[in-house]
Design a protein around this motif. Structure first.
Motif, PDB file in Angstrom:
ATOM      1  N   VAL A   1       0.790  -1.244   0.091  1.00  0.00           N
ATOM      2  CA  VAL A   1      -0.045   0.105   0.061  1.00  0.00           C
ATOM      3  C   VAL A   1       0.955   1.120  -0.074  1.00  0.00           C
ATOM      4  CG1 VAL A   1      -1.854   1.324   1.235  1.00  0.00           C
ATOM      5  CG2 VAL A   1      -1.770  -1.199   1.441  1.00  0.00           C
ATOM      6  N   ASP A   2       0.565   2.252  -0.924  1.00  0.00           N
ATOM      7  CA  ASP A   2       1.150   3.476  -0.811  1.00  0.00           C
ATOM      8  C   ASP A   2       0.524   4.555  -1.510  1.00  0.00           C
ATOM      9  OD1 ASP A   2       3.090   5.395  -0.322  1.00  0.00           O
ATOM     10  OD2 ASP A   2       4.626   4.695  -1.859  1.00  0.00           O
ATOM     11  N   GLU A   3       0.679   5.722  -1.412  1.00  0.00           N
ATOM     12  CA  GLU A   3       0.010   6.899  -1.898  1.00  0.00           C
ATOM     13  C   GLU A   3       0.896   7.704  -2.916  1.00  0.00           C
ATOM     14  OE1 GLU A   3       0.711  10.251  -0.978  1.00  0.00           O
ATOM     15  OE2 GLU A   3       2.232   9.607   0.460  1.00  0.00           O
ATOM     16  N   ALA A   4       0.249   8.851  -3.332  1.00  0.00           N
ATOM     17  CA  ALA A   4       0.850   9.654  -4.464  1.00  0.00           C
ATOM     18  C   ALA A   4       0.007  10.930  -4.346  1.00  0.00           C
ATOM     19  CB  ALA A   4       0.761   9.332  -5.720  1.00  0.00           C
ATOM     20  N   GLY A   5       0.840  12.269  -4.069  1.00  0.00           N
ATOM     21  CA  GLY A   5      -0.401  13.397  -4.073  1.00  0.00           C
ATOM     22  C   GLY A   5      -0.750  13.964  -2.700  1.00  0.00           C
ATOM     23  N   ARG A   6       0.278  13.495  -1.664  1.00  0.00           N
ATOM     24  CA  ARG A   6      -0.186  13.885  -0.350  1.00  0.00           C
ATOM     25  C   ARG A   6       0.034  15.424  -0.019  1.00  0.00           C
ATOM     26  NH1 ARG A   6      -1.383  11.673   4.709  1.00  0.00           N
ATOM     27  NH2 ARG A   6      -0.427  13.008   6.634  1.00  0.00           N
ATOM     28  N   GLY A   7       0.993  16.021  -0.744  1.00  0.00           N
ATOM     29  CA  GLY A   7       1.301  17.328  -0.362  1.00  0.00           C
ATOM     30  C   GLY A   7       0.904  18.495  -1.169  1.00  0.00           C
ATOM     31  N   PRO A   8       0.392  18.128  -2.541  1.00  0.00           N
ATOM     32  CA  PRO A   8       0.229  19.241  -3.404  1.00  0.00           C
ATOM     33  C   PRO A   8      -1.000  20.248  -3.113  1.00  0.00           C
ATOM     34  CG  PRO A   8       0.769  17.211  -4.419  1.00  0.00           C
ATOM     35  CD  PRO A   8       0.597  16.630  -3.189  1.00  0.00           C
ATOM     36  N   VAL A   9      -1.075  21.381  -3.444  1.00  0.00           N
ATOM     37  CA  VAL A   9      -2.325  22.115  -3.348  1.00  0.00           C
ATOM     38  C   VAL A   9      -3.102  21.907  -4.420  1.00  0.00           C
ATOM     39  CG1 VAL A   9      -1.149  23.828  -4.646  1.00  0.00           C
ATOM     40  CG2 VAL A   9      -3.109  24.466  -2.796  1.00  0.00           C
ATOM     41  N   LEU A  10      -2.903  21.207  -5.447  1.00  0.00           N
ATOM     42  CA  LEU A  10      -3.810  20.950  -6.554  1.00  0.00           C
ATOM     43  C   LEU A  10      -3.785  19.467  -6.987  1.00  0.00           C
ATOM     44  CD1 LEU A  10      -2.167  23.358  -9.405  1.00  0.00           C
ATOM     45  CD2 LEU A  10      -4.247  23.841  -7.654  1.00  0.00           C
ATOM     46  N   GLY A  11      -5.063  19.048  -7.358  1.00  0.00           N
ATOM     47  CA  GLY A  11      -5.239  17.656  -7.638  1.00  0.00           C
ATOM     48  C   GLY A  11      -5.531  16.681  -6.603  1.00  0.00           C
TER      49      GLY A  11
ATOM     50  N   THR B   1      -1.641  27.530   1.220  1.00  0.00           N
ATOM     51  CA  THR B   1      -1.245  28.519   0.029  1.00  0.00           C
ATOM     52  C   THR B   1      -2.124  28.732  -0.775  1.00  0.00           C
ATOM     53  OG1 THR B   1       0.874  26.562  -0.194  1.00  0.00           O
ATOM     54  CG2 THR B   1       0.162  27.927  -2.253  1.00  0.00           C
ATOM     55  N   ALA B   2      -3.432  28.132  -1.065  1.00  0.00           N
ATOM     56  CA  ALA B   2      -4.735  28.730  -1.670  1.00  0.00           C
ATOM     57  C   ALA B   2      -5.336  29.584  -0.602  1.00  0.00           C
ATOM     58  CB  ALA B   2      -5.582  27.455  -1.631  1.00  0.00           C
ATOM     59  N   GLY B   3      -5.303  29.668   0.434  1.00  0.00           N
ATOM     60  CA  GLY B   3      -5.950  30.328   1.255  1.00  0.00           C
ATOM     61  C   GLY B   3      -5.338  31.904   1.202  1.00  0.00           C
ATOM     62  N   LYS B   4      -4.127  31.944   0.999  1.00  0.00           N
ATOM     63  CA  LYS B   4      -3.142  33.079   0.857  1.00  0.00           C
ATOM     64  C   LYS B   4      -3.654  33.793  -0.397  1.00  0.00           C
ATOM     65  CE  LYS B   4       0.445  32.016   4.072  1.00  0.00           C
ATOM     66  NZ  LYS B   4       1.960  31.488   4.173  1.00  0.00           N
ATOM     67  N   ALA B   5      -3.772  32.870  -1.490  1.00  0.00           N
ATOM     68  CA  ALA B   5      -3.849  33.609  -2.708  1.00  0.00           C
ATOM     69  C   ALA B   5      -5.312  33.997  -2.716  1.00  0.00           C
ATOM     70  CB  ALA B   5      -3.945  32.542  -3.710  1.00  0.00           C
ATOM     71  N   LEU B   6      -6.228  33.332  -2.104  1.00  0.00           N
ATOM     72  CA  LEU B   6      -7.539  33.971  -2.109  1.00  0.00           C
ATOM     73  C   LEU B   6      -7.741  35.271  -1.368  1.00  0.00           C
ATOM     74  CD1 LEU B   6      -9.736  30.834  -1.248  1.00  0.00           C
ATOM     75  CD2 LEU B   6     -10.091  32.142  -3.324  1.00  0.00           C
ATOM     76  N   GLU B   7      -6.847  35.320  -0.100  1.00  0.00           N
ATOM     77  CA  GLU B   7      -6.992  36.472   0.487  1.00  0.00           C
ATOM     78  C   GLU B   7      -6.513  37.709  -0.410  1.00  0.00           C
ATOM     79  OE1 GLU B   7      -4.521  36.201   3.831  1.00  0.00           O
ATOM     80  OE2 GLU B   7      -5.925  34.805   4.821  1.00  0.00           O
ATOM     81  N   LYS B   8      -5.506  37.648  -1.299  1.00  0.00           N
ATOM     82  CA  LYS B   8      -4.921  38.804  -2.131  1.00  0.00           C
ATOM     83  C   LYS B   8      -5.873  39.032  -3.484  1.00  0.00           C
ATOM     84  CE  LYS B   8      -0.166  37.496  -1.150  1.00  0.00           C
ATOM     85  NZ  LYS B   8       1.168  37.014  -1.741  1.00  0.00           N
ATOM     86  N   LYS B   9      -6.524  38.016  -4.052  1.00  0.00           N
ATOM     87  CA  LYS B   9      -7.337  38.094  -5.191  1.00  0.00           C
ATOM     88  C   LYS B   9      -8.927  38.062  -5.262  1.00  0.00           C
ATOM     89  CE  LYS B   9      -5.663  37.626  -9.035  1.00  0.00           C
ATOM     90  NZ  LYS B   9      -5.233  38.442 -10.021  1.00  0.00           N
ATOM     91  N   ALA B  10      -9.296  37.343  -4.283  1.00  0.00           N
ATOM     92  CA  ALA B  10     -10.720  36.978  -4.300  1.00  0.00           C
ATOM     93  C   ALA B  10     -11.529  38.122  -3.794  1.00  0.00           C
ATOM     94  CB  ALA B  10     -11.113  35.658  -3.417  1.00  0.00           C
ATOM     95  N   TYR B  11     -12.934  38.061  -4.077  1.00  0.00           N
ATOM     96  CA  TYR B  11     -13.979  39.354  -3.523  1.00  0.00           C
ATOM     97  C   TYR B  11     -14.505  38.800  -2.086  1.00  0.00           C
ATOM     98  CZ  TYR B  11     -13.401  41.186  -8.255  1.00  0.00           C
ATOM     99  OH  TYR B  11     -13.003  41.789  -9.471  1.00  0.00           O
ATOM    100  N   ASP B  12     -14.502  39.677  -1.494  1.00  0.00           N
ATOM    101  CA  ASP B  12     -15.040  39.436  -0.163  1.00  0.00           C
ATOM    102  C   ASP B  12     -16.503  39.478  -0.206  1.00  0.00           C
ATOM    103  OD1 ASP B  12     -12.708  39.391   1.274  1.00  0.00           O
ATOM    104  OD2 ASP B  12     -12.772  41.817   1.612  1.00  0.00           O
ATOM    105  N   MET B  13     -17.060  38.684   0.742  1.00  0.00           N
ATOM    106  CA  MET B  13     -18.485  38.481   0.734  1.00  0.00           C
ATOM    107  C   MET B  13     -19.150  38.682   1.988  1.00  0.00           C
ATOM    108  SD  MET B  13     -19.407  37.611  -2.555  1.00  0.00           S
ATOM    109  CE  MET B  13     -21.301  36.980  -2.082  1.00  0.00           C
ATOM    110  N   GLU B  14     -20.229  39.464   2.148  1.00  0.00           N
ATOM    111  CA  GLU B  14     -20.463  39.824   3.403  1.00  0.00           C
ATOM    112  C   GLU B  14     -22.003  39.111   3.575  1.00  0.00           C
ATOM    113  OE1 GLU B  14     -20.907  43.634   4.545  1.00  0.00           O
ATOM    114  OE2 GLU B  14     -18.651  44.014   4.256  1.00  0.00           O
ATOM    115  N   PHE B  15     -22.309  38.550   4.784  1.00  0.00           N
ATOM    116  CA  PHE B  15     -23.765  37.953   5.075  1.00  0.00           C
ATOM    117  C   PHE B  15     -24.329  38.304   6.189  1.00  0.00           C
ATOM    118  CE2 PHE B  15     -21.050  34.903   2.638  1.00  0.00           C
ATOM    119  CZ  PHE B  15     -21.913  34.229   1.471  1.00  0.00           C
ATOM    120  N   ASP B  16     -25.365  39.058   6.089  1.00  0.00           N
ATOM    121  CA  ASP B  16     -26.109  39.589   7.300  1.00  0.00           C
ATOM    122  C   ASP B  16     -26.600  38.666   8.415  1.00  0.00           C
ATOM    123  OD1 ASP B  16     -25.541  42.053   6.204  1.00  0.00           O
ATOM    124  OD2 ASP B  16     -27.305  42.267   5.110  1.00  0.00           O
ATOM    125  N   ASP B  17     -26.174  38.910   9.501  1.00  0.00           N
ATOM    126  CA  ASP B  17     -26.778  38.161  10.594  1.00  0.00           C
ATOM    127  C   ASP B  17     -28.003  38.726  11.210  1.00  0.00           C
ATOM    128  OD1 ASP B  17     -24.602  36.337  10.576  1.00  0.00           O
ATOM    129  OD2 ASP B  17     -23.362  37.310  11.989  1.00  0.00           O
TER     130      ASP B  17
END
Length: 335
Positions: free
Chosen positions: A64-74, A273-289
């Motif tokens: 038994v073995d695996e591949a792709g444990r560390g990548p941010v994609l796929g 890695t993905a979270g930091k990229a989102l913080e730089k580029k993605a649009y903020d969304m606000e949800f009213d409580d």
């Protein structure tokens, strides 16, 4: 309506089933790529090869073995390989070694030989589970978190069980560890008490059968990425690199992708890695409580609380049990 004889009906069914079985059989990289591409790669799926008769008749060793444990994609891909203990020389003849030490071209050659050479096909079987990025993210981000180690162990256990269900006569199991090998080995021994089980670090470079499993997992992941079908409508053939956080091409993909609500499902949102990229580029969304006034106006049961008659401080706010807080469960007055 004309009656159809049982014999004619049986022959017709065989004609219909034969092309289907040929399309689904993975015996080379040319058939592996399209097979993975045809799946909904936002979900997990498992493929198990045809089981050689000798693997059902004789005691087998399984790796038994695996591949792709560390990548941010796929996806992360878990693989198993098995063959009779008496046929271990076949593994050496194919040249199995730690898949990470082999070039991509060499892995591809070994995989094709394993599925095409008669001496290999007659004695070796394998299976892979493709664990979708979606499943990894949901496991790691949900309120009751499920670690990547737990996802990995569950996949390995599931593949061993599938081999048993398929009729493989397992005697020995060798596993490349995640986490402390002693604890992992004890867990597997409790689930599969009849097998000789060895869990070790770097097992893919020590045991040829684990190397075989490693190559199946690695080749499957590599070719899944090559034929990745974007359900979000992106053009196929986008160069996103190896998927590892340190890959400049992967970094460029994450940094230049046209973000509105986030990345496509190829990306593991739970990776920093993905979270930091989102913080730089993605649009903020606000949800009213609901504001405090609305909270106060919520309906009550209409009766006094029993707790008011106790001597404890009536102004003290009781802390809700962790079970209810984690799942955001509230009292419901109106249905």
């Amino acid at each position: 309506m004309a009656a159809v004889s049982p014999k004619l009906k049986q022959e017709k069914n065989l004609e219909e089933e034969e092309p289907k079985s040929k399309r689904c059989k993975i015996d080379s990289l040319e058939s592996l790529g399209p097979y993975i591409s045809s799946k909904d790669n936002a979900k997990n799926f498992t493929y198990i090869s045809e089981i050689p008769q000798i693997c059902q008749d004789e005691p087998c060793v399984l790796g038994v073995d695996e591949a792709g444990r560390g990548p941010v994609l796929g996806p992360m891909v878990y693989g198993i390989a098995f063959c009779p203990i008496t046929k271990k020389e076949v593994l050496k003849k194919l040249g199995f070694a730690d898949s990470k030490q082999l070039t991509e071209e060499k892995r591809d050659v070994i995989f094709d030989e394993m599925n095409q050479k008669d001496y290999a096909v007659e004695s070796i079987g394998w299976a892979v589970e493709v664990i979708a990025p979606n499943d990894i993210c949901m496991s790691m981000l949900r309120r009751t978190k499920r670690s990547l180690n737990e996802v990995s162990m569950d996949s390995a256990i599931g593949l061993i069980r599938k081999a048993i269900e398929a009729g493989v006569n397992i005697a020995e199991v060798y596993v490349d560890t995640v986490g402390p090998p002693e604890k992992y080995q004890a867990k597997l021994k409790q689930i599969f008490p009849k097998f000789k089980i060895t869990v070790a670090k770097k097992a893919d470079s020590t045991y040829p059968i684990v190397s075989a499993a490693s190559i199946c997992a690695k080749v499957s992941r590599d070719h899944a990425l090559k034929v990745w079908s974007f359900r979000e409508g992106l053009e196929p053939g986008i160069n996103f690199g190896s998927g590892y956080p340190g890959d400049p091409v992967t970094k460029n993909f994450l940094g230049t992708y046209d973000l509105v609500f986030g990345f496509p499902r190829l990306v593991r949102f739970s990776w920093s890695t993905a979270g930091k990229a989102l913080e730089k580029k993605a649009y903020d969304m606000e949800f009213d409580d609901e504001d405090e006034e609305q909270e106060k106006q919520k309906a009550t049961y209409g009766s006094e609380k029993l707790s008011k008659y106790f001597a404890a401080d009536r102004n003290e706010q009781r802390k809700r049990h962790e079970y209810f807080r984690e799942r955001c469960l509230e009292h419901v007055a109106d249905i």
